[in-house]
Enzyme design. Structure first.
Site, PDB file in Angstrom:
ATOM      1  N   SER A  85       0.829  -1.197   0.000  1.00 63.51           N
ATOM      2  CA  SER A  85       0.000   0.000   0.000  1.00 63.51           C
ATOM      3  C   SER A  85       0.862   1.244   0.000  1.00 63.51           C
ATOM      4  O   SER A  85       2.028   1.221   0.389  1.00 63.51           O
ATOM      5  CB  SER A  85      -0.882   0.016   1.243  1.00 63.51           C
ATOM      6  N   LYS A  86       0.241   2.325  -0.450  1.00 62.74           N
ATOM      7  CA  LYS A  86       0.894   3.623  -0.510  1.00 62.74           C
ATOM      8  C   LYS A  86       1.444   4.046   0.839  1.00 62.74           C
ATOM      9  O   LYS A  86       2.443   4.716   0.923  1.00 62.74           O
ATOM     10  CB  LYS A  86      -0.150   4.662  -0.922  1.00 62.74           C
ATOM     11  N   ARG A  87       0.715   3.650   1.893  1.00 66.55           N
ATOM     12  CA  ARG A  87       1.094   4.115   3.217  1.00 66.55           C
ATOM     13  C   ARG A  87       2.513   3.695   3.596  1.00 66.55           C
ATOM     14  O   ARG A  87       3.183   4.361   4.346  1.00 66.55           O
ATOM     15  CB  ARG A  87       0.097   3.629   4.271  1.00 66.55           C
ATOM     16  N   GLN A  88       2.941   2.526   3.084  1.00 67.20           N
ATOM     17  CA  GLN A  88       4.269   2.040   3.497  1.00 67.20           C
ATOM     18  C   GLN A  88       5.379   2.380   2.497  1.00 67.20           C
ATOM     19  O   GLN A  88       6.496   1.932   2.659  1.00 67.20           O
ATOM     20  CB  GLN A  88       4.202   0.541   3.740  1.00 67.20           C
ATOM     21  N   GLY A  89       5.057   3.126   1.460  1.00 68.75           N
ATOM     22  CA  GLY A  89       6.122   3.496   0.518  1.00 68.75           C
ATOM     23  C   GLY A  89       5.536   3.827  -0.836  1.00 68.75           C
ATOM     24  O   GLY A  89       4.333   3.865  -0.999  1.00 68.75           O
TER      25      GLY A  89
END
Ligand code: GLU
Length: 483
Positions: free
Chosen positions: A254-258
């Site tokens: 996901s975007k949240r982790q990179g």
């Protein structure tokens, strides 16, 4: 075997997701390996998700990665158009064909009624919300009346209960679904556009797609597609569902982790060769432990049978490592071109270094950088005089006696004619002997004076690259500036 025709069928969201790149790449490799065709089809039938310029971005990212397609929106082939929004009449016509055969039906239920149905099913703790076929019982007359009164309607798939839906997946083997778990999927929406399911199947058939290679998230849609193939009386393509991409903590990527957009990696200076190499290994290996690949070798070695079932972890460290490896394999001339671009875009005052100068910098730094921009960030001293001096090194190496010692060294350097590495080294050893100190007492301050840093390539290499005048000048200002 029939001609291999595969497609990458993204819905344009505004960027190319690395998962999308993996799907595109596997399709591309499979097509090239089997002398088949690789097709780009844009699935843009969800009007709510329309993003201006998204298709152009997607195409430019695919092209940047080197994934040239044989047919697609801007290449056109005999199966076009390749944008679903330009094929609406085809979907309508096929939906009608299913309605006429009793395999699909008109549904006039209002959103309120569907919501009430969902709530009721939730209350009764049914495993999943499903449409209850109410409109299937409408008479021909009732349907015609409703249609001519112009009320909003959809067309739904008529899923028969109590059937087993079975298909083979090249990666996962035999897959079975119960038709009781399959909803009467909407095929044509209220706005007249098809849903993904109908458009996807109609196009895969009309475009003579031989293999559907796509992410695992579409596996649960496949029973609906199988029903559609059966209802139309069409031969099914082969299916291959690729494993999920995971964050290092094994949650879904996901975007949240990179970063997840190919463009982000490009903008951060990753090489397309490295990104493609890395993405190829997300769920596939040739059965040995080779990790470094150029795309040509991937084409030779790729096979769907060697794709794993289990999720593939997106390991940024590995991408960085591959980037460094690919960068090192570039010829000095290629590096020179890339470095020039980097310098032009930099804040440095001077941009027009001679080739020979930059080639020497490349030689010195090649093994020490993982990205082209690191030539500038790790060794800015080749492009401008040190603005500051690393504190850790000055505290350790710059003693009260250093200024006089290093000034002696500077004078000795000054007297040399066109000094080579060896000349510098001999001069330094002589001064150390004369002062009766170890060479380290001169080497570390010297490095700090000319580069501002405590580490880097061999100090004599730096001296030769900078040239005598620059070196002596830098020693002089270091003596004034370092306290
Ligand atoms: N449009 C779907 C997507 O966005 C395509 C899935 C498929 O390949 O069938 O990924």
């Amino acid at each position: 075997m029939n001609l291999v025709r595969v497609r990458f069928a993204p819905s344009p969201t505004g960027y190319l997701h690395v998962g999308g790149l993996r799907t595109a790449l596997y399709n591309y490799l499979f097509a090239r390996k089997n002398n088949g065709k690789f097709i780009l089809r844009i699935e843009d039938t969800d009007r709510n998700r329309y993003v201006e310029g998204a298709v152009e971005k997607l195409i430019s990212s695919l092209k940047w990665c080197g994934l040239e397609y044989d047919e697609g929106p801007d290449v056109e082939g005999q199966y076009g158009p390749y944008m679903q929004s330009e094929r609406l009449a085809l979907y309508k016509q096929h939906a009608q064909q299913l309605v006429d055969a009793g395999k699909a039906y008109y549904c006039f239920c209002t959103p309120e009624r569907l919501e009430a149905l969902r709530e009721d099913q939730q209350r009764r703790k049914l495993p999943q919300a499903k449409y209850n076929k109410l409109c299937l019982s409408l008479s021909k007359k009732e349907i015609d009346e409703k249609l001519s009164s112009g009320i909003q309607h959809v067309i739904r798939l008529n899923v028969e209960p109590d059937q087993k839906i079975i298909f083979d997946d090249i990666i996962r083997g035999k897959i079975e679904f119960e038709s009781n778990n399959v909803d009467d999927q909407v095929l044509i929406k209220g706005d007249g556009y098809p849903t993904y399911h109908l458009a996807n199947v109609v196009d895969d058939h009309l475009m003579e797609i031989s293999h559907v290679i796509r992410g695992e998230e579409w596996l649960s849609s496949t029973p609906k597609h199988v029903l559609l193939y059966n209802f139309f009386g069409w031969e099914k393509p082969h299916f291959a569902h690729l494993p999920l991409l995971l964050n290092p903590d094994r949650s879904k990527l996901s975007k949240r982790q990179g970063d997840v957009a190919v463009e982000d990696y490009r903008d951060k200076g990753y090489l397309k060769d490295a990104l493609v190499n890395f993405v190829a290994l997300l769920g596939w290996n040739a059965g040995d432990d080779q990790e470094f690949y150029y795309i040509d070798e991937l084409i030779q070695k790729f096979s769907l049978e060697k794709v794993n079932k289990s999720g593939a972890v997106f390991d940024l460290e590995k991408l960085n490592w591959l980037n460094a490896e690919h960068l090192r394999k570039k010829s000095n001339d290629e590096l020179l071109k890339m470095l020039r671009v980097e310098i032009l875009n930099s804040q440095f005052a001077i941009h027009n270094y001679p080739d020979e100068y930059l080639l020497r910098v490349i030689e010195a730094m090649k093994e020490r950088v993982s990205f082209v921009h690191e030539y500038l960030t790790k060794s800015p001293y080749f492009f401008e005089r040190p603005r500051e001096y690393e504190l850790a090194s000055s505290e350790k190496n710059w003693k009260s006696e250093t200024p006089s010692q290093i000034t002696k060294l500077r004078d000795r350097f000054n007297a040399l004619q066109n000094p080579t590495k060896e000349d510098y080294e001999n001069a330094l050893k002589q001064i150390a002997a004369e002062l009766n100190i170890g060479v380290g007492k001169l080497i570390h301050p010297l490095r700090l004076a000319v580069s501002g840093k405590g580490t880097g390539p061999g100090v004599y290499d730096i001296l030769v690259i900078l040239g005598k005048d620059e070196v002596t000048e830098r020693i002089h200002s270091a003596v004034e500036k370092i306290r």
